[in-house]
Design a protein around this motif. Structure first.
Motif, PDB file in Angstrom:
ATOM      1  N   LEU A  90       4.401   4.298   0.140  1.00  0.00           N
ATOM      2  CA  LEU A  90       3.261   3.550   0.656  1.00  0.00           C
ATOM      3  C   LEU A  90       3.697   2.174   1.158  1.00  0.00           C
ATOM      4  CD1 LEU A  90       0.608   4.431  -2.071  1.00  0.00           C
ATOM      5  CD2 LEU A  90       1.226   5.686   0.009  1.00  0.00           C
ATOM      6  N   PRO A  91       3.045   1.649   2.205  1.00  0.00           N
ATOM      7  CA  PRO A  91       3.404   0.340   2.729  1.00  0.00           C
ATOM      8  C   PRO A  91       3.243  -0.747   1.672  1.00  0.00           C
ATOM      9  CG  PRO A  91       2.013   1.509   4.274  1.00  0.00           C
ATOM     10  CD  PRO A  91       1.999   2.293   3.003  1.00  0.00           C
ATOM     11  N   GLY A  92       4.126  -1.754   1.725  1.00  0.00           N
ATOM     12  CA  GLY A  92       4.027  -2.875   0.795  1.00  0.00           C
ATOM     13  C   GLY A  92       2.989  -3.875   1.239  1.00  0.00           C
ATOM     14  N   ASP A  93       2.850  -4.959   0.489  1.00  0.00           N
ATOM     15  CA  ASP A  93       1.894  -6.014   0.774  1.00  0.00           C
ATOM     16  C   ASP A  93       2.225  -6.667   2.110  1.00  0.00           C
ATOM     17  OD1 ASP A  93       0.253  -8.310   0.789  1.00  0.00           O
ATOM     18  OD2 ASP A  93       0.188  -8.298  -1.402  1.00  0.00           O
TER      19      ASP A  93
ATOM     20  N   ASN B 297      -5.219  -9.355   6.329  1.00  0.00           N
ATOM     21  CA  ASN B 297      -4.043 -10.200   6.142  1.00  0.00           C
ATOM     22  C   ASN B 297      -4.363 -11.688   6.312  1.00  0.00           C
ATOM     23  OD1 ASN B 297      -1.240 -10.559   5.653  1.00  0.00           O
ATOM     24  ND2 ASN B 297      -0.867 -10.769   7.854  1.00  0.00           N
ATOM     25  N   ARG B 298      -5.322 -12.153   5.548  1.00  0.00           N
ATOM     26  CA  ARG B 298      -5.624 -13.573   5.484  1.00  0.00           C
ATOM     27  C   ARG B 298      -5.699 -13.996   4.011  1.00  0.00           C
ATOM     28  NH1 ARG B 298      -3.923 -13.699   9.782  1.00  0.00           N
ATOM     29  NH2 ARG B 298      -4.882 -14.398  11.732  1.00  0.00           N
TER      30      ARG B 298
ATOM     31  N   VAL C 133      -6.761   3.933   5.304  1.00  0.00           N
ATOM     32  CA  VAL C 133      -6.734   3.242   4.014  1.00  0.00           C
ATOM     33  C   VAL C 133      -6.953   1.752   4.256  1.00  0.00           C
ATOM     34  CG1 VAL C 133      -5.337   2.652   1.991  1.00  0.00           C
ATOM     35  CG2 VAL C 133      -5.196   4.946   2.990  1.00  0.00           C
ATOM     36  N   LEU C 134      -7.947   1.180   3.585  1.00  0.00           N
ATOM     37  CA  LEU C 134      -8.247  -0.243   3.689  1.00  0.00           C
ATOM     38  C   LEU C 134      -7.750  -0.958   2.444  1.00  0.00           C
ATOM     39  CD1 LEU C 134     -11.984  -0.027   4.873  1.00  0.00           C
ATOM     40  CD2 LEU C 134      -9.900   0.006   6.267  1.00  0.00           C
ATOM     41  N   ARG C 135      -6.957  -2.028   2.646  1.00  0.00           N
ATOM     42  CA  ARG C 135      -6.451  -2.823   1.531  1.00  0.00           C
ATOM     43  C   ARG C 135      -6.537  -4.298   1.896  1.00  0.00           C
ATOM     44  NH1 ARG C 135      -1.581   0.030  -1.768  1.00  0.00           N
ATOM     45  NH2 ARG C 135      -2.665  -1.131  -3.388  1.00  0.00           N
ATOM     46  N   GLY C 136      -6.247  -5.145   0.922  1.00  0.00           N
ATOM     47  CA  GLY C 136      -6.192  -6.573   1.157  1.00  0.00           C
ATOM     48  C   GLY C 136      -4.846  -7.129   0.747  1.00  0.00           C
ATOM     49  N   ALA C 137      -4.313  -8.069   1.526  1.00  0.00           N
ATOM     50  CA  ALA C 137      -3.021  -8.684   1.206  1.00  0.00           C
ATOM     51  C   ALA C 137      -3.170  -9.671   0.056  1.00  0.00           C
ATOM     52  CB  ALA C 137      -2.470  -9.397   2.437  1.00  0.00           C
TER      53      ALA C 137
ATOM     54  N   ARG D  83      -8.485 -15.395   0.932  1.00  0.00           N
ATOM     55  CA  ARG D  83      -8.801 -14.176   0.187  1.00  0.00           C
ATOM     56  C   ARG D  83      -9.371 -13.100   1.106  1.00  0.00           C
ATOM     57  NH1 ARG D  83     -10.784 -15.825  -5.948  1.00  0.00           N
ATOM     58  NH2 ARG D  83      -8.774 -16.728  -6.563  1.00  0.00           N
ATOM     59  N   ASN D  84      -8.752 -13.040   2.288  1.00  0.00           N
ATOM     60  CA  ASN D  84      -9.077 -12.002   3.268  1.00  0.00           C
ATOM     61  C   ASN D  84     -10.548 -11.998   3.663  1.00  0.00           C
ATOM     62  OD1 ASN D  84      -6.329 -11.073   3.162  1.00  0.00           O
ATOM     63  ND2 ASN D  84      -6.832 -10.096   1.221  1.00  0.00           N
TER      64      ASN D  84
END
Length: 275
Positions: A270-273, A20-21, A53-57, A25-26
């Motif tokens: 699923l969780p949002g951004d 979440n940065r 689960v790994l994602r980027g904001a 760009r995280n």
């Protein structure tokens, strides 16, 4: 908008960790790596967690190392306790913990996975990405090397592809990324990516959580230990599973029903951004 460097959310036993940065760009600043390490520990220690689960904001997975922090490290005195080497090794220890996590790890890539971000993806068990997402070992274009992620890149794509990507800085996306083994499944856009993720989580949660936690470490040991000793241990694990979740799994099969652990996911859940 959360100020946390990594936002954690849970949906039916699946832990979502979102870098979440978005302004950087995280990028993998120290506080981001530390928060990711805490998430990995949480997933490892909590038997109710079935997948990570790994994602980027902000529609971007991870730009890799935080270049803004590099100069501060260079200002430290090189020597026996070189601060540059020490911090680099901290990231490597995190990568080892991530790869050794006994639950399935999914990297969901939009935008790009550059440098250390590509390393994160390579340490995952499954990589899902949009067709236009880019992957690159970009370190050598900056005059440095992908030191701590190299073993995980080679493990995922093999020495030949890792050499190609590392020595050229080539950006791979779409069909090339899939062909090189960087990506397991592609989606046309973000919405389709969520649908794809829901499908894979449903598949994972068709499997017994304890069996998955037993199998993943066993698979990692294959080819690294004496075969006979490993098979002896595998037999003990099989018996333990049979006396635990196996009873329910066999009963469900005979009764033509879903086992009690089965769970279906929908993209809307699923969780949002995080940003």
């Amino acid at each position: 908008m959360s100020a946390d460097p990594v936002v954690l959310q849970r949906v039916d036993g699946v832990l979502f960790a979102t870098l979440n940065r978005p302004a950087t760009r995280n990028a993998l600043a120290p506080e981001v790596v530390d928060a990711m390490a805490a998430a990995v520990d949480q997933a490892a220690d909590d038997p109710a967690v079935r997948a990570l689960v790994l994602r980027g904001a902000g529609g971007f997975f991870c730009a890799g190392g935080n270049v803004g922090n590099f100069q501060a490290r260079l200002d430290g005195q090189a020597g026996t306790d070189d601060p540059v080497a020490a911090r680099n090794r901290v990231f490597g220890r995190f990568m080892q913990r991530l790869a050794a996590l006994p639950v399935p790890v999914l990297a969901v890539v939009e935008g790009a996975a550059m440098g250390g971000g590509m390393g994160l993806a390579c340490a995952a068990d499954l990589v899902l990405a949009t067709r236009d997402a880019k992957f690159a070992l970009s370190e050598t274009t900056l005059g440095i090397i992908p030191a701590q992620i190299a073993p995980f890149v080679v493990a995922r794509v093999g020495l030949r592809a890792a050499t190609r990507l590392g020595l050229t800085g080539e950006r791979a996306s779409g069909d090339l990324a899939e062909r090189l083994g960087l990506v397991d499944a592609l989606a046309e856009d973000g919405a389709a990516l969520d649908t794809l993720l829901a499908q894979w989580l449903t598949r994972i949660c068709t499997c017994a959580p304890g069996a998955n936690r037993a199998l993943k470490p066993l698979l990692r040991r294959c080819g690294r230990e004496d075969e006979g000793m490993l098979l002896d241990e595998a037999a003990r694990l099989f018996a333990a599973c049979m006396r635990d979740e196996g009873a329910e799994g066999i009963a469900a099969f005979r009764e033509k029903r879903a086992p009690v652990w089965a769970r279906r996911f929908d993209a809307s859940e699923l969780p949002g951004d995080a940003a």
